[in-house]
Scaffold this motif. Structure first.
Motif, PDB file in Angstrom:
ATOM      1  N   GLY B  47       0.778  -1.239   0.000  1.00 27.06           N
ATOM      2  CA  GLY B  47       0.000   0.000   0.000  1.00 27.06           C
ATOM      3  C   GLY B  47       0.799   1.274   0.000  1.00 27.06           C
ATOM      4  N   VAL B 207     -12.382  14.647 -10.802  1.00 26.41           N
ATOM      5  CA  VAL B 207     -11.525  13.508 -10.474  1.00 26.41           C
ATOM      6  C   VAL B 207     -11.879  12.321 -11.368  1.00 26.41           C
ATOM      7  N   ALA B 208     -13.189  12.033 -11.487  1.00 24.00           N
ATOM      8  CA  ALA B 208     -13.623  10.898 -12.302  1.00 24.00           C
ATOM      9  C   ALA B 208     -13.262  11.111 -13.762  1.00 24.00           C
ATOM     10  N   LEU B 211      -9.606  10.804 -14.345  1.00 24.37           N
ATOM     11  CA  LEU B 211      -9.157   9.431 -14.112  1.00 24.37           C
ATOM     12  C   LEU B 211      -9.324   8.608 -15.387  1.00 24.37           C
ATOM     13  N   ILE B 212     -10.402   8.870 -16.112  1.00 26.84           N
ATOM     14  CA  ILE B 212     -10.718   8.049 -17.277  1.00 26.84           C
ATOM     15  C   ILE B 212     -10.119   8.631 -18.556  1.00 26.84           C
ATOM     16  N   LEU B 222      -3.583  10.442 -10.367  1.00 21.96           N
ATOM     17  CA  LEU B 222      -4.036   9.146  -9.843  1.00 21.96           C
ATOM     18  C   LEU B 222      -3.902   8.062 -10.905  1.00 21.96           C
ATOM     19  N   GLY B 225      -0.273   7.127 -11.574  1.00 17.66           N
ATOM     20  CA  GLY B 225       0.257   6.358 -10.463  1.00 17.66           C
ATOM     21  C   GLY B 225      -0.241   4.924 -10.489  1.00 17.66           C
ATOM     22  N   GLN B 226      -1.536   4.772 -10.839  1.00 21.69           N
ATOM     23  CA  GLN B 226      -2.124   3.428 -10.891  1.00 21.69           C
ATOM     24  C   GLN B 226      -1.469   2.602 -11.991  1.00 21.69           C
ATOM     25  N   LEU B 229       2.126   1.771 -11.142  1.00 23.15           N
ATOM     26  CA  LEU B 229       2.276   1.233  -9.797  1.00 23.15           C
ATOM     27  C   LEU B 229       3.132   2.123  -8.899  1.00 23.15           C
ATOM     28  N   PHE B 231       2.904   4.093  -5.909  1.00 24.54           N
ATOM     29  CA  PHE B 231       2.043   4.371  -4.761  1.00 24.54           C
ATOM     30  C   PHE B 231       2.166   5.817  -4.316  1.00 24.54           C
ATOM     31  N   VAL B 234      -0.046   8.073  -6.355  1.00 21.83           N
ATOM     32  CA  VAL B 234      -1.459   7.855  -6.043  1.00 21.83           C
ATOM     33  C   VAL B 234      -1.806   8.533  -4.714  1.00 21.83           C
ATOM     34  N   LEU B 235      -0.956   8.296  -3.693  1.00 26.38           N
ATOM     35  CA  LEU B 235      -1.233   8.862  -2.368  1.00 26.38           C
ATOM     36  C   LEU B 235      -1.186  10.382  -2.417  1.00 26.38           C
ATOM     37  N   MET B 238      -4.343  11.651  -3.892  1.00 23.32           N
ATOM     38  CA  MET B 238      -5.467  11.587  -2.952  1.00 23.32           C
ATOM     39  C   MET B 238      -5.393  12.719  -1.937  1.00 23.32           C
ATOM     40  N   ILE B 241      -6.275  16.029  -3.670  1.00 25.33           N
ATOM     41  CA  ILE B 241      -7.708  16.107  -3.954  1.00 25.33           C
ATOM     42  C   ILE B 241      -8.487  16.423  -2.679  1.00 25.33           C
ATOM     43  N   ALA B 242      -8.117  15.744  -1.584  1.00 24.49           N
ATOM     44  CA  ALA B 242      -8.819  15.971  -0.320  1.00 24.49           C
ATOM     45  C   ALA B 242      -8.605  17.395   0.177  1.00 24.49           C
TER      46      ALA B 242
END
Lengths: 263, 266
Positions: B47, B207-208, B211-212, B222, B225-226, B229, B231, B234-235, B238, B241-242
């Motif tokens: 993770g 975000v959505a 992402l696509i 994101l 990062g995905q 791989l 991490f 990605v973190l 996140m 975004i928050a």
């Protein structure tokens, strides 16, 4: 003068005969403009097929069993994930509402995660669970937990303060069972229902979106597949189906909520 | 005097600690995460670790990529949001003031609102190709709902006595005077609530969308990062975004408190 106006306002105006037809105007205008644009070739039929084509596509997709199959797949995931999210959210919410020390700490954690849209969990879910149903269920659970926890966590303050004062005057605060049954459950249940409704709406969208990114089947996967091969009619059919199923889910939860909070 | 000051300092210290204390669980969880990912072999692959998050932050900040992605997302959100305001306020006013238009077009708007904005993503990509188009469209669709609903209910709930008084005073409905002195002050509080809610929706939609389908933006961070791989990336995505979502909400809450406060005086 003022009373006269209200008086005339309240009097029943006889309904003209065409009143029901009025409701059909909007949908007909939309279909007309859409069909007109498609028929005149103003827009590329590849991108916006006519309403007739979309209609027959929907019939085909339903008749072949493809669309019902995909709907059932996603509903199955939804039915697995929603209760998990509701239970976890409810536990967190109850801790927030009823434990002063631990609850304040849990509330901060929930607050931190609450800032993140459920969809932002998709990449982590994909890395952890790969492709298929699992990442979708994970994102759904995360999206449901937060609104349920927040709503249930705030429910204690819904109990009127006078009730607390009155019950402590009457010495009822010692009888915990009675307090829980009479005050806390009636306060928490409506909050649970509204939290579940919010969570279900967000979670349904999250489930579909995860399917688009990392699905092996289901509506999200299927709609992305049709987009890639430029089958716009199928894409529009699935957009409508996703909306319709979302509305049905909300209706079911609302009815269940009414049954549960009936006293 | 001295004791009073000491007392004041002490009470300030106490309120500071009671403000910080509830964070123990959050801090503990982060600490636990750091310890597990460094001490347990293999846990890092599961993770990502705070160290990776830190590395990604340093490299993204120093290369300027982070700022670029944030600005790209904010720009798309701003354009889509303005479109949503224009359409939402216009339709809300139209359907709120006229029963006839409400009956004619209410069902269409309700139907469109019933579709989760994110479900439009594939259609948006088909229609607007790659680039800013799909994301702007999705933001506009997502933000439209709360703005429309709040303007609509705000207009329908203009207190009857205000309408009556303005009629008595000879102010015609839909005249400029009516709009600025009766309608706007009544609608403003719910409009501001709608603006805040839809800002949150818009942020989730961007975000959505990114992402696509996007080649920049916080959602793109994101997605990258995905795929690779990473991490850390990605973190970082996140967290960004928050934090930005929180700041947006904070900003709109402040505006709401400042401009809607007269509502309580009614």
């Amino acid at each position: 003068m003022v009373t006269e106006i209200t008086a005339t306002r309240r009097r029943r105006v006889p309904r003209p005969r065409w009143s029901l037809a009025v409701y059909a105007v909007g949908p007909l205008v939309v279909l007309g403009v859409w069909g007109g644009l498609a028929a005149m070739g103003v827009v590329n039929a590849l991108l916006l097929p006519s309403p007739v084509v979309v209609g027959s596509t929907i019939v085909d997709l339903v008749a072949s069993g493809e669309m019902p199959g995909n709907i059932l797949l996603d509903l199955g995931r939804f039915v697995i994930g929603l209760p998990i999210g509701v239970v976890l959210g409810c536990v967190l919410g109850l801790v927030i509402a009823h434990s002063p020390e631990l609850g304040a700490a849990v509330a901060k954690v929930v607050d931190a995660f609450r800032q993140l849209p459920g969809l932002a969990w998709i990449p982590l879910a994909v890395i952890w669970f790969g492709i298929g149903a699992l990442p979708a269920i994970f994102v759904l659970v995360v999206a449901v937990i937060i609104p349920v926890a927040v709503n249930v966590g705030a429910s204690r303050s819904q109990v009127p303060p006078n009730l607390w004062l009155a019950s402590s005057t009457l010495g009822l605060t010692q009888r915990r069972g009675l307090m829980v049954r009479q005050f806390l459950v009636p306060a928490a249940l409506p909050a649970l229902v509204s939290g579940t409704r919010i969570g279900a709406a967000v979670g349904w969208a999250a489930l579909i979106t995860t399917g688009m990114v990392a699905g092996a089947n289901g509506m999200g996967y299927q709609i992305e597949y049709y987009r890639r091969i430029l089958d716009s009619a199928e894409v529009i059919a699935y957009v409508l189906a996703i909306g319709l199923v979302g509305v049905l889910i909300d209706a079911v939860i609302r009815v269940l909520g009414k049954v549960v909070t009936k006293w | 005097m001295v004791t009073a000051q000491a007392e004041k300092i002490r009470s300030e210290r106490r309120s500071f600690w009671s403000g910080v204390r509830p964070f123990w669980l959050l801090a503990g969880l982060i600490l636990l995460w750091a310890i597990v990912t460094t001490a347990v072999p293999g846990a890092q692959k599961m993770g990502g670790s705070p160290a990776e998050l830190w590395e990604a932050t340093v490299s993204q900040v120093s290369s300027g990529a982070l700022l670029q992605n944030i600005l790209a997302s904010l720009q798309r959100v701003a354009i889509g949001y303005l479109i949503a305001i224009a359409i939402g306020v216009t339709l809300g006013l139209l359907l709120g003031t006229s029963r006839l238009t409400e009956r004619m077009f209410g069902s269409v708007i309700d139907g469109i609102r019933a579709i989760p904005p994110i479900a439009w993503t594939p259609l948006a990509i088909l229609w607007f190709g790659v680039g800013d188009g799909p994301a702007v469209f999705l933001v506009a669709v997502a933000a439209f709902g709360p703005i429309f609903v709040n303007v609509y209910t705000g207009v329908t709930r203009v207190a009857a006595r205000y309408r009556q008084v303005s009629l008595v005073l000879g102010i015609r409905p839909l005249s400029w005077l009516y709009l600025t002195n009766v309608l706007l002050p009544s609608v403003l509080p719910s409009l501001l609530t709608g603006l805040r809610l839809s800002a949150g929706y818009a942020w989730a939609a961007i975000v959505a969308a990114e992402l696509i389908s996007a080649s920049s933006g916080v959602g793109f961070m994101l997605a990258t990062g995905q795929r690779n791989l990473q991490f850390g990336l990605v973190l970082l995505g996140m967290v960004v975004i928050a934090v930005l979502g929180y700041l947006l909400n904070f900003l709109f809450l402040a505006i709401e408190r400042r401009w809607a406060s007269h509502d309580t005086a009614q």
